[in-house]
Structure formats: structure tokens, C-alpha cells
Design an enzyme around this catalytic site. Structure first.
Site, mmCIF file in Angstrom:
data_model
loop_
_atom_site.group_PDB
_atom_site.id
_atom_site.type_symbol
_atom_site.label_atom_id
_atom_site.label_comp_id
_atom_site.label_asym_id
_atom_site.label_seq_id
_atom_site.Cartn_x
_atom_site.Cartn_y
_atom_site.Cartn_z
ATOM 1 N N CYS A 54 0.966 -1.170 0.067
ATOM 2 C CA CYS A 54 -0.037 -0.132 0.097
ATOM 3 C C CYS A 54 0.968 1.204 0.029
ATOM 4 C CB CYS A 54 -0.781 0.036 1.093
ATOM 5 S SG CYS A 54 -1.914 -1.176 1.319
ATOM 6 N N CYS A 105 12.873 -3.303 4.624
ATOM 7 C CA CYS A 105 12.759 -4.597 3.531
ATOM 8 C C CYS A 105 13.634 -4.352 2.370
ATOM 9 C CB CYS A 105 11.227 -4.221 3.115
ATOM 10 S SG CYS A 105 10.813 -5.388 1.381
ATOM 11 N N SER A 142 10.287 -4.845 -14.806
ATOM 12 C CA SER A 142 11.052 -5.347 -13.605
ATOM 13 C C SER A 142 12.383 -5.663 -13.884
ATOM 14 C CB SER A 142 10.456 -6.391 -13.145
ATOM 15 O OG SER A 142 10.195 -7.570 -13.963
ATOM 16 N N ASP A 153 15.558 -10.706 -15.320
ATOM 17 C CA ASP A 153 14.468 -10.415 -14.539
ATOM 18 C C ASP A 153 14.873 -10.112 -13.167
ATOM 19 O OD1 ASP A 153 11.719 -9.520 -14.105
ATOM 20 O OD2 ASP A 153 10.857 -11.371 -14.582
ATOM 21 N N ASP A 154 13.884 -9.365 -12.543
ATOM 22 C CA ASP A 154 14.097 -9.095 -10.998
ATOM 23 C C ASP A 154 14.322 -10.355 -9.986
ATOM 24 O OD1 ASP A 154 11.285 -8.955 -11.273
ATOM 25 O OD2 ASP A 154 11.389 -8.387 -9.029
ATOM 26 N N CYS A 171 6.160 -13.403 2.593
ATOM 27 C CA CYS A 171 6.379 -12.086 3.609
ATOM 28 C C CYS A 171 5.072 -12.080 4.242
ATOM 29 C CB CYS A 171 6.475 -11.054 2.345
ATOM 30 S SG CYS A 171 6.550 -9.407 3.285
ATOM 31 N N CYS A 225 15.550 -6.475 6.404
ATOM 32 C CA CYS A 225 14.646 -7.691 6.293
ATOM 33 C C CYS A 225 15.027 -8.403 5.110
ATOM 34 C CB CYS A 225 13.223 -7.500 6.418
ATOM 35 S SG CYS A 225 12.309 -8.842 6.397
ATOM 36 N N CYS A 261 12.464 -13.001 3.022
ATOM 37 C CA CYS A 261 11.951 -14.152 1.885
ATOM 38 C C CYS A 261 13.103 -15.046 1.259
ATOM 39 C CB CYS A 261 11.187 -13.159 0.885
ATOM 40 S SG CYS A 261 11.582 -11.615 0.340
HETATM 41 FE FE1 SF4 Z 1 10.603 -7.407 2.381
HETATM 42 FE FE2 SF4 Z 1 11.061 -9.968 1.711
HETATM 43 FE FE3 SF4 Z 1 11.127 -8.879 4.363
HETATM 44 FE FE4 SF4 Z 1 8.825 -9.073 3.042
HETATM 45 S S1 SF4 Z 1 10.124 -10.867 3.865
HETATM 46 S S2 SF4 Z 1 9.630 -7.316 4.303
HETATM 47 S S3 SF4 Z 1 9.301 -8.691 1.133
HETATM 48 S S4 SF4 Z 1 12.441 -8.552 2.606
#
Ligand code: SF4
Length: 481
Positions: free
Chosen positions: A20, A256, A304, A366-367, A403, A453, A456
Site C-alpha cells: 500500500c 525491506c 522489472s 528479471d528481478d 512475506c 529484512c 523471503c
Molecule cells: Fe521485504 Fe521480503 Fe522482508 Fe517481506 S520478507 S519485508 S518482502 S525482505
């Protein structure tokens, strides 16, 4: 509302989907029009719905909300007769929590005693179900399915005597990712969770202030970037100026890292880094990690993979070409009953430049690869175009975890890198080679190793997943009965 009950639309889920956007203003001219522009610049973060809450003098407030993109929601909105509001609170929504019904369109607002409060949220509260159950037992009545509403109830129930202490008191019970814009009568309050997982920046225009998810929201209204809202900061903006308060003393930044890889707009900046430049660095790093490449051309999956492909081309000296053309006028991909129709639907979005690609050995960039289904379709398109060899380079490490911090992701069992080895993915995609960026390479591209973070890629979740763990525990109990 149980998360399983959330109504999902038929959007292609083979990509981590942006969450968002928030956009608030304090004491700026043409504040509603500026909010519409700001939300338009932040459209990439949420396209399901948009809303602007506004508060003018004499305690008058109102809002405009609707489903769809910003241009659709505000197209017929005549705000010319509205007295310029002192505060506005805007939000673009992509549902990571709750369904996509009108009641869930943010900002949410409420009257607490005689005060009017609105709230817009980017992120995901990981103990929302736990808190909501307690609040329901206490007799609270919820009007939406949003995790955000939990914060409103906590603020309303707090015994503290001023709004900042009420907010602190409430947020100390909340776990997860939250960048919030709260309006409280004619004041605005910008907040970032103690890990600063989601972005939030402060801008200035003349005597007024703007709070935006990304700097591109400031650029579009010619506002000056002031600074980021710090992790764990509550920033009060009112006629006295700015005042900062901590939520807790224990702050540990975990921004993130995927914002740099895919979510954020390339012209946005975080932490003094330009997102486009980071993506260029990532492309270069991909080449440095495996310089054995005899491709004729480098082509991105648009849009991307664009910046990383440019970076790869710069580092390798292999010419960059637009071998795949993206049609920007395609909306959602609709579910098609027959495979043949599904294949045609892919061509609606991506088409290949046949004359350029025939008999070429290509590096395709690609990303990320999430489920792998879109990548496979693109590879098939390229093969049908007569490409000789495809060397697929992925500008992120393997995605192995979902995530839980405000991004819509498939279940772990649907993440291809979580269930298949590198060789198996290469066979599935039918490419001649497959390379992912290493996690070390990602941090080299950022020139920083700490403060992110990356759950993922690593499954090291920095904030407890209270609701998920509770759900797993309950499933175990049911099995035992
Ligand atoms: Fe970002 Fe991945 Fe952490 Fe989610 S899990 S906040 S997408 S780094």
C-alpha cells in the site's frame, strides 16, 4: 475475520505484489489536488482502491474513497469548492489483509470522544488476529476486516491522557510492519515501526509538510525531501512545528530489502541510495559473480528487469536490447478456461521482437522468480521466436519464504525455489543456464550489510509471526484431538 476468508481477486500472483501507499499533507496549498497527485505517483504500491480523508477548520471533515486506480477514483471528484483542508490523509490499497470490499478502503476514521482521527497504513500487523480476538471479547465492534482497525480500537481504549501517549501505549502491543499516517483533528502524526520495515519519508513545501511512502510522491508536487521518518519514531506535525517521540527504546532497523529490488519506483531514494542505481549495481554484480558469458545480447523482462539488465550490459560489454516489448495498457490477467487462451493472454502483456531475436544467444534478466510460471511463459515466447540459447539471470537471491510484513506473496509451498533445486528450476524453465544473485552480492550492491529484512531469501523473520504461529499451534492441537 479469518484471513482465509479474505476475498481475493484474480490477479496474477506470480510476483510479489506491492502493498500500500500512504500520503499525508499538513498546511499546504491545494492539499486535495496535491494528495491526488501524490497518490498517483505512488500508484505502483496499490491499485485496488484509493481514499483521501480531509479535515478543515471548524472541525469539518470528509473523505473521498473508491475502488480502482487513482485516475478512476478521483476522476469526477470536484474538490474546487472545498475549503483547502489543513490536513489530508491519503492511501492507495492493495489488500494484504482483509477483502477488497468498500468497508476496507483506507483511510479508516473514527470519532474518539470529541476528536476526529483517521489512519492510513502500509504494512501488516503480525499479531492482529490475536489482538482483535481480545478486543472482541472486550466488546469492541469492528467495522472493517482491516488489521489497521485494531490500532484505532487500541487508541480509543487507551487510558493515557494525550494522543501521543495513547498511540505509544497502543503500538507497544502491536507486532509487525507499519508505516502509518494518522490525522488527529488538525494535526498529523507520521509513524514507522521500530524495525522501519516499510518506508516513510518527510517532505516540506513552503510552510507545510508532506509524509509519503516514497520520495517520488514528494517530487510530483515539487516538495523538498527533508528526511526519512526514523524506525520507531512518532513524528507529530502541528502549528508548533515538528516534535519527535520514540515508540520504544529498543530500535533495530530492518528495512525491506525488496523495496530496492522491485517494489519501489526507480526514481525514489531511501537511505541516501537511489533505487535505480542500486538496481544497476545489482545487474553489474550478477555479471561479476559469473563472467562466463558468450551471449549476443542482454534483454530485460520489462519493466522489472530493466535497470539490472542495463547494469549487466555495462559490466559485461554485451549490448543491451529491448527484445521483449511490454504492453502497458493491459490490466489484470483474467483467468482463461483453455490453455490456448491463457497463452494468448500472456502475449497481451509481453510480445517479443522477432527480427531482433531469431538465432541469437541471449542473456535474459528479471528481478525475481516467485512461482516460475510467468518466467516459463516468457521463455516459451522467446523460444517460439527462434532464440538459440537462453541464459536466465535473476537479479535477486532465491525466494524461499513468504512475506508477512505487508506484501502479498504465495504460500511457501508455491515458491519454486523453496520446493525445487537450481537444476530442477532450470529444467522446468527449459533454459540453457540459470543464475541467481547471491545474498552477499545483494548486500555488495547496497554497499551495506546490516539493517535489512531479507526474510523471503533467508527465512530470518525479524518480527515475531504471532498469528501464524498461533494458527500452526491450533492446527497441531486439532490434529492431536
Ligand atoms: Fe521485504 Fe521480503 Fe522482508 Fe517481506 S520478507 S519485508 S518482502 S525482505
Amino acid at each position: 475475520m479469518n484471513q482465509k476468508m479474505k476475498k481475493k481477486s484474480f490477479i496474477n500472483k506470480d510476483r510479489f505484489i506491492d502493498h500500500c501507499a500512504v500520503f499525508g499533507t499538513y498546511n499546504i496549498e491545494e492539499s486535495i489536488y496535491s494528495s491526488i497527485l501524490g497518490l498517483h505517483a505512488l500508484q505502483h504500491r496499490g491499485q485496488e482502491a484509493s481514499g483521501i480523508f480531509y479535515f478543515s477548520d471548524l472541525n469539518s471533515f470528509s473523505f473521498k474513497k473508491g475502488s480502482g486506480k487513482v485516475s478512476e477514483v478521483y476522476n469526477a471528484f470536484d474538490h474546487s469548492k472545498i475549503q483547502n483542508p489543513i490536513v489530508t490523509n491519503g492511501h492507495n490499497r492493495y489488500s494484504t489483509f482483509g477483502g477488497n470490499e468498500d468497508k476496507n478502503i483506507q483511510p479508516l476514521y473514527a470519532q474518539i470522544n470529541r476528536d476526529i482521527i483517521s489512519i492510513a497504513h502500509n504494512g501488516n500487523i503480525t499479531n492482529a488476529h490475536f489482538l482483535k480476538n481480545n478486543l472482541l471479547e472486550d466488546g469492541c465492534i469492528f467495522q472493517s476486516d482491516m488489521d489497521t482497525e485494531v490500532i484505532l480500537h487500541l487508541i480509543a481504549k487507551s487510558k493515557e491522557t494525550n494522543i501521543i501517549d495513547k498511540i505509544k501505549d497502543s503500538l507497544r502491543k502491536v507486532e509487525g510492519a507499519y508505516s502509518l499516517v494518522i490525522t488527529y483533528n488538525d494535526e498529523i502524526i507520521a509513524i514507522r515501526d521500530p524495525n522501519g520495515i516499510r518506508p516513510l519519508v518527510l517532505g516540506k513545501k513552503n510552510e507545510g509538510y508532506i509524509v509519503s511512502s516514497e520520495t517520488c510522491g514528494l517530487d510530483i508536487i515539487n516538495a523538498e525531501f527533508e528526511r526519512e521518518i526514523n524506525p520507531g519514531e512518532i513524528l507529530l506535525i502541528n502549528k508548533m512545528g515538528l516534535k519527535s517521540f520514540p515508540i520504544v527504546n529498543n530500535i533495530q532497523k530492518k528495512f525491506c530489502v525488496f523495496e530496492y529490488i522491485y517494489f519501489a519506483r526507480p526514481d525514489s531514494n531511501f537511505e541516501d541510495k537511489n533505487v535505480y542505481n542500486v538496481r544497476i549495481n545489482i545487474g553489474k554484480q550478477l555479471f561479476y559473480e559469473d563472467t562466463n558469458n558468450n551471449s549476443d545480447i542482454v534483454i530485460p523482462v520489462p519493466d522489472s528487469g530493466l535497470a539490472s539488465a542495463i547494469g549487466y550490459s555495462e559490466a559485461s560489454g554485451i549490448p543491451f536490447q529491448l527484445g521483449i516489448i511490454r504492453n502497458h495498457y493491459v490490466g489484470r490477467s483474467f483467468i482463461q478456461p483453455k490453455q490456448e487462451l491463457r497463452d494468448l493472454a500472456v502475449k497481451m502483456k509481453h510480445n517479443v521482437n522477432l527480427k531482433l531475436l531469431r538465432d541469437k544467444t541471449i542473456t535474459l534478466i528479471d528481478d525475481s522468480i516467485v512461482r516460475g510460471t510467468t518466467s516459463k511463459k516468457i521463455v516459451t515466447l522467446l523460444k517460439n521466436a527462434g532464440v538459440k540459447e537462453i541464459h536466465f539471470k535473476v537479479a535477486s537471491p532465491t525466494i524461499v519464504g513468504s512475506c508477512h510484513y505487508g506484501v502479498d506473496t504465495p504460500d511457501e509451498n508455491n515458491l519454486i525455489a523453496n520446493i525445487k533445486s537450481l537444476n530442477e528450476i532450470q529444467s522446468y524453465l527449459e533454459v540453457d543456464s540459470l543464475q541467481y544473485l547471491s545474498i552477499e552480492g545483494l548486500y555488495k550492491s547496497l554497499n551495506e550489510t546490516n539493517g535489512y529484512c531479507d526474510a523471503c531469501f533467508t527465512k530470518n523473520y525479524p518480527v515475531p509471526l504471532v498469528d501464524k504461529n498461533l494458527e500452526n499451534y491450533q492446527k497441531e492441537q486439532i490434529k492431536l484431538v
